[in-house]
Scaffold this active site. Structure first.
Site, PDB file in Angstrom:
ATOM      1  N   CYS A  96      23.847  41.658  31.979  1.00 19.42           N
ATOM      2  CA  CYS A  96      24.307  41.191  30.664  1.00 19.42           C
ATOM      3  C   CYS A  96      23.545  39.947  30.231  1.00 19.42           C
ATOM      4  O   CYS A  96      23.327  39.730  29.036  1.00 19.42           O
ATOM      5  CB  CYS A  96      25.814  40.926  30.683  1.00 19.42           C
ATOM      6  SG  CYS A  96      26.347  39.715  31.910  1.00 19.42           S
ATOM      7  N   CYS A 126      10.323  -2.427  28.769  1.00 18.06           N
ATOM      8  CA  CYS A 126      10.523  -3.329  29.901  1.00 18.06           C
ATOM      9  C   CYS A 126      11.401  -4.507  29.455  1.00 18.06           C
ATOM     10  O   CYS A 126      11.111  -5.167  28.451  1.00 18.06           O
ATOM     11  CB  CYS A 126       9.175  -3.842  30.415  1.00 18.06           C
ATOM     12  SG  CYS A 126       9.312  -5.068  31.742  1.00 18.06           S
ATOM     13  N   CYS A 147       9.093  -8.147  30.178  1.00 21.19           N
ATOM     14  CA  CYS A 147       7.986  -8.576  29.311  1.00 21.19           C
ATOM     15  C   CYS A 147       8.040  -7.955  27.922  1.00 21.19           C
ATOM     16  O   CYS A 147       7.157  -8.203  27.101  1.00 21.19           O
ATOM     17  CB  CYS A 147       6.651  -8.262  29.971  1.00 21.19           C
ATOM     18  SG  CYS A 147       6.311  -6.490  30.089  1.00 21.19           S
ATOM     19  N   CYS A 157       5.995  -0.867  35.298  1.00 23.74           N
ATOM     20  CA  CYS A 157       5.641  -1.437  34.001  1.00 23.74           C
ATOM     21  C   CYS A 157       4.130  -1.664  33.977  1.00 23.74           C
ATOM     22  O   CYS A 157       3.566  -2.285  34.892  1.00 23.74           O
ATOM     23  CB  CYS A 157       6.379  -2.750  33.770  1.00 23.74           C
ATOM     24  SG  CYS A 157       5.849  -3.624  32.270  1.00 23.74           S
ATOM     25  N   CYS A 216       3.607  -5.639  33.667  1.00 20.10           N
ATOM     26  CA  CYS A 216       4.069  -6.422  34.829  1.00 20.10           C
ATOM     27  C   CYS A 216       3.456  -5.935  36.134  1.00 20.10           C
ATOM     28  O   CYS A 216       3.432  -6.661  37.130  1.00 20.10           O
ATOM     29  CB  CYS A 216       5.589  -6.367  34.934  1.00 20.10           C
ATOM     30  SG  CYS A 216       6.483  -7.092  33.547  1.00 20.10           S
ATOM     31  N   HIS A 258      30.354  36.588  31.994  1.00 22.90           N
ATOM     32  CA  HIS A 258      29.749  37.677  31.218  1.00 22.90           C
ATOM     33  C   HIS A 258      29.044  37.084  30.005  1.00 22.90           C
ATOM     34  O   HIS A 258      29.549  36.153  29.367  1.00 22.90           O
ATOM     35  CB  HIS A 258      30.823  38.667  30.762  1.00 22.90           C
ATOM     36  CG  HIS A 258      30.274  39.843  30.012  1.00 22.90           C
ATOM     37  ND1 HIS A 258      29.394  40.752  30.584  1.00 22.90           N
ATOM     38  CD2 HIS A 258      30.472  40.268  28.729  1.00 22.90           C
ATOM     39  CE1 HIS A 258      29.075  41.679  29.687  1.00 22.90           C
ATOM     40  NE2 HIS A 258      29.722  41.402  28.549  1.00 22.90           N
TER      41      HIS A 258
END
Length: 404
Positions: free
Chosen positions: A71, A223, A226, A276, A279, A357
């Site tokens: 089905c 981030c 920063c 990051c 960073c 079903h």
């Protein structure tokens, strides 16, 4: 095609190309219109439209035989059968000209035969047997071997992926593309970066399946240390939406609430956050998903099944959804206007995780039809809204996106 009709079609195609070229800031006299990819694409669409007139189709209201817990297959095939662009593409066997591989597209052939049985019947057939199609599919995807019940959304994903592989216009092995690292001070604008990533995808994967079902998601990472933003772009063929948990028993949630939950900002701690770029370390950050490129056919999966450590549970929260004018513009780029979709098919799941079903409801020329394996009948729009809706199929109606 008569020469006069061919000339008229060529003139119409070239006129439309010149208009589009001008709108994109180019001078038509500097572009060889007749040799452009744009010309080829538009002419192809005009030829397809002309061929569609030759198709003598029935009403498509034909059932599919259940050949043993199938089905899930029957419901999805009925929904795809009512995806008109895909249906006509299969019935006209255009994929034989599109495919790059020399291998016979066995699965696409059998899928097309099933659609032909549903739409090209002479009125005598009321049920189509999908047995050969399912046999070929299981050979391609052994995960579906056996006779146990399967998940309809998983089947849809595997089926579209295998069909795409068979009719991909690109060679299976492409030369490696050297990735150019851009300095941080020459970063692409988001739309340009997204377009470049999309083109890179089309260099490897380009088919009718991609044209219809593929969109692009943007994941934006911010981030908290920063304030640097970074973006990644991923191709999707369906949106799997979480269903909000409601404390009030029986309360209906809206599709808009599911979309809001899908796209809401997510806080990531250091352990779960990517590096990051500025960073150069893992930091606390926030992540948000938006739709960068909208597909022509939008498939929405209402994620009703949740897996815990020891079991799988099903959410029976009713989700209401618009039949016309679903606007995804608020979930797109910041310069995006309304993006409207109309519903044309629904795959339903009734019952429990272990005893379920699948059925389908599809939009016809007049009203909606309900497909329960070999049984076909009418259904009212009011009954479409239930706690059984599982996969929704929408077609793009209009899209207003301004690129700056």
């Amino acid at each position: 095609m008569p020469r006069a009709e061919s000339t008229a079609m060529d003139n119409s195609c070239q006129a439309l190309c010149r208009t589009l070229v001008t709108q994109n800031g180019l001078q038509p006299e500097n572009v060889d219109i007749s040799q452009s990819v744009l010309y080829t694409s538009i002419m192809g669409l005009l030829l397809v439209t002309d061929k569609e007139k030759e198709l003598q189709l029935g009403n498509g209201q034909v059932g599919l035989r259940n050949i043993g817990n199938t089905c899930f297959l029957n419901a999805i095939v009925q929904c795809l059968s009512h995806t008109r662009s895909l249906r006509d593409y299969c019935l006209m066997r255009t994929y034989l000209q599109d495919k790059h591989s020399n291998q016979e597209p066995m699965l696409m052939n059998e899928f097309s035969k099933v659609l032909a049985g549903l739409w090209e019947c002479n009125g005598g057939e009321t049920t189509v047997n999908p047995g050969k199609f399912y046999h070929v599919f299981k050979e391609s995807v052994p995960y579906f071997s056996g006779y146990s019940q399967q998940d309809a959304q998983e089947f849809l994903r595997f089926l579209l992926d295998r069909l795409h592989t068979e009719i991909n216009r690109r060679p299976s092995k492409r030369p490696a593309v050297m990735e150019i690292k851009e300095p941080t001070y020459t970063r692409f604008r988001i739309s340009e970066e997204a377009f470049a990533m999309w083109q890179r995808h089309l260099d490897r994967d380009d088919s009718k399946i991609v044209e219809l079902f593929s969109g692009q998601l943007r994941s934006s990472l911010h981030c908290s240390v920063c304030s640097h933003y970074s973006n990644t772009f991923d191709v999707f063929c369906d949106l799997s939406l979480p269903i909000p948990k409601k404390s009030d028993y029986g309360r209906t949630v809206t599709l808009r609430e599911c979309l809001d939950l899908f796209s809401q900002e997510e806080k990531l701690d250091k352990e779960n956050s990517p590096m990051c770029e500025r960073c150069n370390r893992r930091t606390e950050s926030t992540k948000r998903l938006t739709i960068q490129r909208f597909p022509r056919i939008l498939v929405i999966h209402l994620n009703r099944f949740a897996m815990s450590r020891y079991s799988i549970s099903k959410s029976t929260v009713p989700v209401s959804f618009p039949l016309n004018g679903l606007d995804l513009g608020p979930f797109g780029p910041v310069d995006c206007g309304p993006v409207l979709y109309d519903l044309y098919a629904v795959c339903n799941h009734s019952g429990t995780v272990n005893m379920g079903h699948y059925t389908a409801a599809c939009r016809e020329k007049e009203g909606w039809c309900y497909y329960n394996d070999s049984c076909v009948g009418e259904i009212t729009e009011e009954k479409l809204q239930s706690n059984q809706a599982y996969v929704l199929f929408y077609e793009l109606k209009s899209c207003n996106i301004t690129r700056k």
